[in-house]
Design a protein around this motif. Structure first.
Motif, PDB file in Angstrom:
ATOM      1  N   ARG A  95     -21.795 -46.769  -7.984  1.00 44.77           N
ATOM      2  CA  ARG A  95     -21.789 -46.637  -6.534  1.00 44.77           C
ATOM      3  C   ARG A  95     -20.546 -47.329  -5.962  1.00 44.77           C
ATOM      4  O   ARG A  95     -19.918 -48.129  -6.642  1.00 44.77           O
ATOM      5  CB  ARG A  95     -23.064 -47.247  -5.924  1.00 44.77           C
ATOM      6  CG  ARG A  95     -24.366 -46.535  -6.331  1.00 44.77           C
ATOM      7  CD  ARG A  95     -24.425 -45.111  -5.812  1.00 44.77           C
ATOM      8  NE  ARG A  95     -25.671 -44.425  -6.124  1.00 44.77           N
ATOM      9  CZ  ARG A  95     -25.874 -43.701  -7.224  1.00 44.77           C
ATOM     10  NH1 ARG A  95     -24.904 -43.582  -8.129  1.00 44.77           N
ATOM     11  NH2 ARG A  95     -27.033 -43.104  -7.433  1.00 44.77           N
ATOM     12  N   PRO A  96     -20.174 -47.043  -4.721  1.00 43.34           N
ATOM     13  CA  PRO A  96     -19.000 -47.687  -4.122  1.00 43.34           C
ATOM     14  C   PRO A  96     -19.174 -49.206  -4.068  1.00 43.34           C
ATOM     15  O   PRO A  96     -20.282 -49.718  -3.928  1.00 43.34           O
ATOM     16  CB  PRO A  96     -18.956 -47.099  -2.708  1.00 43.34           C
ATOM     17  CG  PRO A  96     -19.767 -45.856  -2.774  1.00 43.34           C
ATOM     18  CD  PRO A  96     -20.822 -46.096  -3.789  1.00 43.34           C
ATOM     19  N   THR A  97     -18.052 -49.902  -4.170  1.00 42.82           N
ATOM     20  CA  THR A  97     -18.085 -51.351  -4.038  1.00 42.82           C
ATOM     21  C   THR A  97     -18.261 -51.723  -2.576  1.00 42.82           C
ATOM     22  O   THR A  97     -18.025 -50.902  -1.677  1.00 42.82           O
ATOM     23  CB  THR A  97     -16.785 -51.975  -4.555  1.00 42.82           C
ATOM     24  OG1 THR A  97     -15.694 -51.539  -3.711  1.00 42.82           O
ATOM     25  CG2 THR A  97     -16.512 -51.551  -5.998  1.00 42.82           C
ATOM     26  N   GLN A  98     -18.640 -52.963  -2.334  1.00 49.82           N
ATOM     27  CA  GLN A  98     -18.791 -53.401  -0.954  1.00 49.82           C
ATOM     28  C   GLN A  98     -17.464 -53.364  -0.217  1.00 49.82           C
ATOM     29  O   GLN A  98     -17.403 -53.057   0.984  1.00 49.82           O
ATOM     30  CB  GLN A  98     -19.380 -54.819  -0.908  1.00 49.82           C
ATOM     31  CG  GLN A  98     -19.848 -55.249   0.472  1.00 49.82           C
ATOM     32  CD  GLN A  98     -20.877 -54.301   1.051  1.00 49.82           C
ATOM     33  OE1 GLN A  98     -21.895 -54.041   0.438  1.00 49.82           O
ATOM     34  NE2 GLN A  98     -20.600 -53.764   2.236  1.00 49.82           N
ATOM     35  N   ALA A  99     -16.366 -53.638  -0.935  1.00 46.26           N
ATOM     36  CA  ALA A  99     -15.041 -53.591  -0.318  1.00 46.26           C
ATOM     37  C   ALA A  99     -14.718 -52.170   0.147  1.00 46.26           C
ATOM     38  O   ALA A  99     -14.143 -51.972   1.227  1.00 46.26           O
ATOM     39  CB  ALA A  99     -13.990 -54.075  -1.315  1.00 46.26           C
ATOM     40  N   GLN A 100     -15.086 -51.178  -0.652  1.00 44.51           N
ATOM     41  CA  GLN A 100     -14.851 -49.786  -0.273  1.00 44.51           C
ATOM     42  C   GLN A 100     -15.684 -49.402   0.949  1.00 44.51           C
ATOM     43  O   GLN A 100     -15.204 -48.703   1.843  1.00 44.51           O
ATOM     44  CB  GLN A 100     -15.178 -48.861  -1.441  1.00 44.51           C
ATOM     45  CG  GLN A 100     -14.178 -48.927  -2.586  1.00 44.51           C
ATOM     46  CD  GLN A 100     -14.610 -48.076  -3.771  1.00 44.51           C
ATOM     47  OE1 GLN A 100     -15.750 -48.178  -4.232  1.00 44.51           O
ATOM     48  NE2 GLN A 100     -13.717 -47.252  -4.269  1.00 44.51           N
ATOM     49  N   LEU A 101     -16.929 -49.863   0.976  1.00 47.39           N
ATOM     50  CA  LEU A 101     -17.795 -49.561   2.114  1.00 47.39           C
ATOM     51  C   LEU A 101     -17.276 -50.231   3.383  1.00 47.39           C
ATOM     52  O   LEU A 101     -17.272 -49.628   4.462  1.00 47.39           O
ATOM     53  CB  LEU A 101     -19.225 -50.021   1.811  1.00 47.39           C
ATOM     54  CG  LEU A 101     -19.930 -49.288   0.661  1.00 47.39           C
ATOM     55  CD1 LEU A 101     -21.253 -49.964   0.328  1.00 47.39           C
ATOM     56  CD2 LEU A 101     -20.166 -47.823   1.003  1.00 47.39           C
ATOM     57  N   ASN A 102     -16.814 -51.468   3.252  1.00 50.08           N
ATOM     58  CA  ASN A 102     -16.260 -52.173   4.408  1.00 50.08           C
ATOM     59  C   ASN A 102     -15.014 -51.463   4.935  1.00 50.08           C
ATOM     60  O   ASN A 102     -14.789 -51.381   6.145  1.00 50.08           O
ATOM     61  CB  ASN A 102     -15.923 -53.609   4.035  1.00 50.08           C
ATOM     62  CG  ASN A 102     -17.154 -54.477   3.870  1.00 50.08           C
ATOM     63  OD1 ASN A 102     -18.252 -54.106   4.299  1.00 50.08           O
ATOM     64  ND2 ASN A 102     -17.002 -55.615   3.230  1.00 50.08           N
ATOM     65  N   ALA A 103     -14.188 -50.959   4.005  1.00 54.41           N
ATOM     66  CA  ALA A 103     -12.973 -50.249   4.406  1.00 54.41           C
ATOM     67  C   ALA A 103     -13.314 -48.974   5.170  1.00 54.41           C
ATOM     68  O   ALA A 103     -12.635 -48.607   6.134  1.00 54.41           O
ATOM     69  CB  ALA A 103     -12.133 -49.918   3.180  1.00 54.41           C
ATOM     70  N   ALA A 104     -14.388 -48.297   4.751  1.00 49.09           N
ATOM     71  CA  ALA A 104     -14.822 -47.084   5.444  1.00 49.09           C
ATOM     72  C   ALA A 104     -15.280 -47.406   6.862  1.00 49.09           C
ATOM     73  O   ALA A 104     -14.984 -46.662   7.813  1.00 49.09           O
ATOM     74  CB  ALA A 104     -15.950 -46.420   4.664  1.00 49.09           C
ATOM     75  N   LEU A 105     -15.996 -48.503   7.014  1.00 52.91           N
ATOM     76  CA  LEU A 105     -16.432 -48.921   8.344  1.00 52.91           C
ATOM     77  C   LEU A 105     -15.242 -49.309   9.221  1.00 52.91           C
ATOM     78  O   LEU A 105     -15.199 -48.988  10.414  1.00 52.91           O
ATOM     79  CB  LEU A 105     -17.402 -50.101   8.232  1.00 52.91           C
ATOM     80  CG  LEU A 105     -18.796 -49.799   7.686  1.00 52.91           C
ATOM     81  CD1 LEU A 105     -19.581 -51.093   7.495  1.00 52.91           C
ATOM     82  CD2 LEU A 105     -19.550 -48.864   8.605  1.00 52.91           C
TER      83      LEU A 105
END
Length: 255
Positions: free
Chosen positions: A160-170
């Protein structure tokens, strides 16, 4: 001529609520923002497809094959579509009667000389979404996804996506705003990030639940799963349900 309806943003959003259930929390937020952005531009859209089970995907794959006279709608079997993992969604235009949907890519209900479909795609790309209309083969015009470079094989294996990737999307959502965020908006954004982190942590399990162990073993034996580690509760539940339907029985596979 369509009977004109005056719908609020909230009324438009409610039409997609059921199709947003089960999507990855960050991807869900992005799709909600897309509906809002399009509404601001005078274009109404609804989400027509969101999360699909393997069985639902297989039913779509069967369309147009093995004597079925209908046109093919997908090249992906169950487990081979990003819809199966909550990172893809399909949309349609909502006409001005407030009830009818359309996939007419040339329609221009807001009368600004730019097709409504093109406006949706434009806003989608600003938000970091990938559009199926850009695919070289088997173009999927209503399809949008956000997969962070993860393949379906990796999704099946539990990646699954990393938290850093999810934060970047936000963060990308906020970078596309015309005005700089106020102090209140920044606080709301930070709170939203914390909520997503909490949701992701709550969903991720450190070990395979005892009730899902045999299902995971069967899935791996059938070649449908590489590893069962670090999956979410929903992931293990899906594997267990598929196993109970006999999908992973030796020699059958997913079809």
């Amino acid at each position: 001529m369509d009977r004109m309806a005056q719908l609020t943003l909230e009324q438009i959003q409610k039409k997609s609520l059921n199709r947003l259930v089960g999507l990855n929390p960050v991807f869900k937020i992005v799709m909600e923002k897309l509906i809002e952005r399009c509404y601001t531009r005078g274009v109404w859209i609804v989400i027509t497809q969101g999360l699909r089970t393997y069985a639902e995907q297989d039913a779509l794959y069967a369309q147009g094959r093995n004597g079925d006279k209908r046109p093919k709608v997908t090249k992906a079997r169950g487990g081979y579509s990003n819809h199966n993992f909550g990172f893809a969604a399909d949309f349609a235009l909502l006409l001005r009667d407030g009830r009818t949907v359309s996939w007419d890519t040339l329609r221009d209900d807001d009368k600004d000389s730019l097709p409504d479909w093109s406006e949706v795609v434009e806003e989608a790309k600003k938000l970091g979404l990938e559009w199926g209309g850009d695919w070289r083969t088997f173009k999927d015009m209503p399809h949008l996804q956000m997969v962070f470079g993860i393949t379906t094989a990796q999704f099946r294996a539990g990646k699954r996506p990393t938290q850093a990737q999810l934060n970047a999307a936000l963060a990308k959502i906020n970078k596309t705003e015309d005005e700089e965020m106020t102090t209140e908006e920044k606080a709301a954004f930070n709170a939203l990030q914390k909520r997503v982190i909490a949701l992701e942590a709550a969903n991720k399990l450190t070990k395979v639940p005892a009730w899902a162990e045999q299902a995971c073993i069967n899935a791996k034996a059938a070649g449908m799963l590489d590893t069962a580690n670090d999956g979410s509760y929903d992931f293990y539940r899906m594997i267990t349900l598929l196993d109970r339907t006999g999908v992973f029985k030796k020699g059958e596979g997913v079809a």
